[in-house]
Design a protein around this motif. Sequence first.
Motif, PDB file in Angstrom:
ATOM      1  N   SER A   1     -40.890  54.177  47.152  1.00 29.73           N
ATOM      2  CA  SER A   1     -40.047  54.039  48.324  1.00 29.73           C
ATOM      3  C   SER A   1     -39.681  52.578  48.589  1.00 29.73           C
ATOM      4  CB  SER A   1     -40.719  54.660  49.539  1.00 29.73           C
ATOM      5  OG  SER A   1     -41.984  54.091  49.694  1.00 29.73           O
ATOM      6  N   ARG A   2     -40.117  51.701  47.705  1.00 27.49           N
ATOM      7  CA  ARG A   2     -39.694  50.307  47.817  1.00 27.49           C
ATOM      8  C   ARG A   2     -38.866  49.952  46.597  1.00 27.49           C
ATOM      9  NH1 ARG A   2     -45.307  47.521  48.189  1.00 27.49           N
ATOM     10  NH2 ARG A   2     -45.661  49.277  46.824  1.00 27.49           N
ATOM     11  N   LEU A   3     -37.788  49.240  46.864  1.00 31.34           N
ATOM     12  CA  LEU A   3     -36.924  48.868  45.769  1.00 31.34           C
ATOM     13  C   LEU A   3     -36.725  47.364  45.865  1.00 31.34           C
ATOM     14  CD1 LEU A   3     -35.491  50.832  43.857  1.00 31.34           C
ATOM     15  CD2 LEU A   3     -33.455  50.479  45.213  1.00 31.34           C
ATOM     16  N   VAL A   4     -36.869  46.669  44.762  1.00 31.21           N
ATOM     17  CA  VAL A   4     -36.672  45.229  44.816  1.00 31.21           C
ATOM     18  C   VAL A   4     -35.353  44.888  44.138  1.00 31.21           C
ATOM     19  CG1 VAL A   4     -37.578  42.990  44.135  1.00 31.21           C
ATOM     20  CG2 VAL A   4     -39.131  44.785  44.896  1.00 31.21           C
TER      21      VAL A   4
ATOM     22  N   ARG B   1     -35.849  38.710  36.087  1.00 31.95           N
ATOM     23  CA  ARG B   1     -36.337  40.025  36.513  1.00 31.95           C
ATOM     24  C   ARG B   1     -37.810  40.189  36.206  1.00 31.95           C
ATOM     25  NH1 ARG B   1     -33.033  45.178  34.316  1.00 31.95           N
ATOM     26  NH2 ARG B   1     -34.566  46.442  35.423  1.00 31.95           N
ATOM     27  N   THR B   2     -38.151  39.841  34.953  1.00 31.32           N
ATOM     28  CA  THR B   2     -39.547  39.996  34.537  1.00 31.32           C
ATOM     29  C   THR B   2     -40.455  39.104  35.371  1.00 31.32           C
ATOM     30  OG1 THR B   2     -38.560  40.139  32.356  1.00 31.32           O
ATOM     31  CG2 THR B   2     -40.959  40.178  32.466  1.00 31.32           C
ATOM     32  N   ASP B   3     -40.005  37.861  35.583  1.00 24.33           N
ATOM     33  CA  ASP B   3     -40.821  36.943  36.384  1.00 24.33           C
ATOM     34  C   ASP B   3     -41.058  37.515  37.774  1.00 24.33           C
ATOM     35  OD1 ASP B   3     -40.859  35.274  34.289  1.00 24.33           O
ATOM     36  OD2 ASP B   3     -39.505  33.743  35.132  1.00 24.33           O
ATOM     37  N   ALA B   4     -39.959  37.954  38.388  1.00 28.05           N
ATOM     38  CA  ALA B   4     -40.078  38.463  39.752  1.00 28.05           C
ATOM     39  C   ALA B   4     -41.031  39.657  39.776  1.00 28.05           C
ATOM     40  CB  ALA B   4     -38.698  38.861  40.287  1.00 28.05           C
ATOM     41  N   ALA B   5     -40.865  40.558  38.800  1.00 31.89           N
ATOM     42  CA  ALA B   5     -41.719  41.745  38.760  1.00 31.89           C
ATOM     43  C   ALA B   5     -43.185  41.343  38.616  1.00 31.89           C
ATOM     44  CB  ALA B   5     -41.299  42.655  37.616  1.00 31.89           C
TER      45      ALA B   5
ATOM     46  N   GLY C   1     -44.517  35.457  50.772  1.00 33.17           N
ATOM     47  CA  GLY C   1     -45.222  35.645  52.044  1.00 33.17           C
ATOM     48  C   GLY C   1     -44.781  36.934  52.718  1.00 33.17           C
ATOM     49  N   ILE C   2     -43.469  37.152  52.756  1.00 28.71           N
ATOM     50  CA  ILE C   2     -42.942  38.359  53.404  1.00 28.71           C
ATOM     51  C   ILE C   2     -43.396  39.603  52.653  1.00 28.71           C
ATOM     52  CG2 ILE C   2     -40.815  39.645  53.857  1.00 28.71           C
ATOM     53  CD1 ILE C   2     -39.487  36.936  54.420  1.00 28.71           C
ATOM     54  N   TRP C   3     -43.299  39.531  51.342  1.00 26.46           N
ATOM     55  CA  TRP C   3     -43.697  40.678  50.513  1.00 26.46           C
ATOM     56  C   TRP C   3     -45.151  41.047  50.779  1.00 26.46           C
ATOM     57  CZ3 TRP C   3     -41.862  44.433  47.526  1.00 26.46           C
ATOM     58  CH2 TRP C   3     -42.734  45.051  46.619  1.00 26.46           C
TER      59      TRP C   3
ATOM     60  N   LEU D   1     -45.063  44.422  40.076  1.00 23.39           N
ATOM     61  CA  LEU D   1     -44.315  45.653  39.810  1.00 23.39           C
ATOM     62  C   LEU D   1     -43.934  45.682  38.340  1.00 23.39           C
ATOM     63  CD1 LEU D   1     -41.781  45.374  42.768  1.00 23.39           C
ATOM     64  CD2 LEU D   1     -43.808  46.816  42.710  1.00 23.39           C
ATOM     65  N   SER D   2     -43.370  46.815  37.918  1.00 21.98           N
ATOM     66  CA  SER D   2     -42.849  46.814  36.556  1.00 21.98           C
ATOM     67  C   SER D   2     -41.392  46.358  36.635  1.00 21.98           C
ATOM     68  CB  SER D   2     -42.952  48.212  35.957  1.00 21.98           C
ATOM     69  OG  SER D   2     -41.797  48.939  36.265  1.00 21.98           O
ATOM     70  N   PRO D   3     -40.886  45.671  35.591  1.00 21.25           N
ATOM     71  CA  PRO D   3     -39.517  45.133  35.646  1.00 21.25           C
ATOM     72  C   PRO D   3     -38.489  46.226  35.979  1.00 21.25           C
ATOM     73  CG  PRO D   3     -40.646  44.333  33.694  1.00 21.25           C
ATOM     74  CD  PRO D   3     -41.562  45.320  34.337  1.00 21.25           C
ATOM     75  N   ARG D   4     -38.823  47.456  35.614  1.00 24.64           N
ATOM     76  CA  ARG D   4     -37.941  48.585  35.915  1.00 24.64           C
ATOM     77  C   ARG D   4     -37.666  48.686  37.422  1.00 24.64           C
ATOM     78  NH1 ARG D   4     -38.923  53.633  37.077  1.00 24.64           N
ATOM     79  NH2 ARG D   4     -41.121  53.127  37.196  1.00 24.64           N
TER      80      ARG D   4
END
Length: 647
Positions: free
Chosen positions: A265-268, A294-298, A250-252, A303-306
């Motif tokens: 400019s955004r870093l997770v 990591r992959t799931d979150a990305a 929700g926040i994202w 985003l890309s997992p990187r």
Amino acid sequence: MSFNQEFDQHGVWRRQFALRLRLLSEWLTDHDLMEPGIRERLDQLHEQVRNDKIMVAFVAEFSRGKSELINAVFFAGYGRRIMPASAGRTTMCPTELGYDADIPPCLRLLPIETRLHAKSLLDWRNAPEKWERIDLDVNDPHQLAQAIQKVAEVRKVTQAEAAALGFWNDELPDDNPLPSPDGMIEVPKWRHALINMAHPLLKQGLVILDTPGLNAIGAEPELTVSLLPQAHAVVFILAADTGVTKSDLGIWRQHLSVLGEGTESRLVVLNKIDTMWDALSSPEQVQLQIASQRTDAADILGLSPRQVLAVSAQKGLLAKVNRDKKLLKASKLMELETALGVDLLGQRRAILRAAVASGIQSLRLETSRLVHTRARDLVEQVQELEGLRGKNDGVIKQMRLRIEQEQAEFDASGAKIQAVRSVHLRLLKDLFALLGHTHLKIEVAALTKALKQPGVKLGVRRAYGKTFESLREGLIQTERLAGEIQAMLEGSFKGLNAEYGFSLQAPPQPKLARFYRDLELIEKSHVQYLSLGNALRLAQPEFAERLARALMSRLRVVFETAVNEVELWNKSAAAQLDAQLRERRRNFGRRIEAVSRIQQAAGGLNERIRELQALQAELHLADAKLAELTEHLLSAKEDEVAEATAA
Ligand SMILES: Nc1nc2c(ncn2[C@@H]2O[C@H](COP(=O)(O)OP(=O)(O)OP(=O)(O)O)[C@@H](O)[C@H]2O)c(=O)[nH]1
Ligand SMILES: [Mg+2]
């Protein structure tokens, strides 16, 4: 390279740049080249580099480890936690850490009750006496941490008070905090905290923004529509053990995915990977699990997992404090620091350097214009005097009369130059009116009214659309007008150049394109509040009121920046005209003086010609030196910086 080192280098570059700038300005003064227009440019460059701030904001649901991460990255040197970090809700108000040399190290706190007044945070910033101030002793980590503990303070208020402050809403029971048995509600004691301390990174212009968990209720539009979009980098934090929860998402979606196109400019950060270090699994298994989180979150965030970095803030802090290299490596904290340093800072620095380079370019242009005007005047004078060789008194007298006549004619034609200036000023006035505060207020009035009307606001989205449309329209008009002014300047400068042999050149028209983008970002960050889910919150007059204020204060910044840019353009044009006029008057003075000297002394002519030739040679050298100095300024390079750091 770590974030800290990267930032240090940036600081070294800035110091070196400031030093070189000072050398250049001393040299310009010594060579009588410090014209007002040039001084203005120099000051601007100086300010630009000195005041450059880089704001990094840490955003997440509560307890994800924002404050802990700040401790680990920036404050491990104190050997302890500085920002309070503990289970449950800890940081209760947005906390800004920065450095201002003009005030002593202190913590300033703005009471939450200020939310009841119709003033934006920006207004409060300008009223330091309304903030509670606690002096900080940066040499005493214990005192420091103790004082900063205040950002976790809460107050108990009645339900009615909580509602007035924006923490309670009968229509949105799910978002309300749990009342204590006596029916009282816990709310943050402070609205905003400012920490001023001479930490080396902060001294170099870093500003850190720690935020309270962005839970639905009580989230200040001020934070989400004003502060966050101004941050140069946002670090969004998740916990490895939970992955992306519904509220994280929700926040994202609400606050971070709208922050412009520059995903860089955004870093997770996937924090707390130590919770997955499990003695019963092999290290490979653990790594696989972390990688899959990591992959799931990305995936979920698109985003890309990187772009998702897995770390342990807590272990990183511990490792730094205990100088435990192995643990530090396992915490992966340094990888995050590198990403912060290289990507985020690197980008910001590139922007600053580009701005500085174009400033230096203009400086060089303006100074060499002056040098060339002088050189040409010298050539003409030498020719004039050469023509007098072997001539009698009568001819010399004649020449003097001619110069005096020319001078009188030039003075008389001052009216023409004045006319150019007054046309310019008149057009500018229209332009400033378009960008001015009054105009902005009128533009936003209908929207503010729509926002403030009681009850569910159906027309608000349309009002936003219309207002921003009209603001964009205003910018288009401004650009058109600026184009007219530019054409006028080019035309009249050309005329003046032809008539008086000036070398005027209209400065480039200010680029307003980026203000369209700013408007778009502001609109986007506001429109997020207009979703159906927010209709009830929007129905609260206090919330709508705060939203309106936040909007106005952000728009004001955009328009003020545009005004400054136009101002600079105008000044640069006016300063050129002034400089040429001044040079010309000086020139007349010199020519008359030379002729009088020749009239008085027999050998005066040759002597004067030799003097002028010496001046020519000097000017020639000055031109070369100027090129060298500005080149030097432009090339304050990384490698030299590295040398300077090593030395
Ligand atoms: N195991 C583990 N715990 C962590 C880590 N990072 C933070 N924590 C703990 O998580 C809790 C919350 O951390 P905070 O830094 O206060 O979290 P926050 O995001 O600032 O939370 P709010 O201030 O409430 O919004 C604290 O007890 C931390 O010690 C980590 O990497 N590993
Ligand atoms: Mg916190």
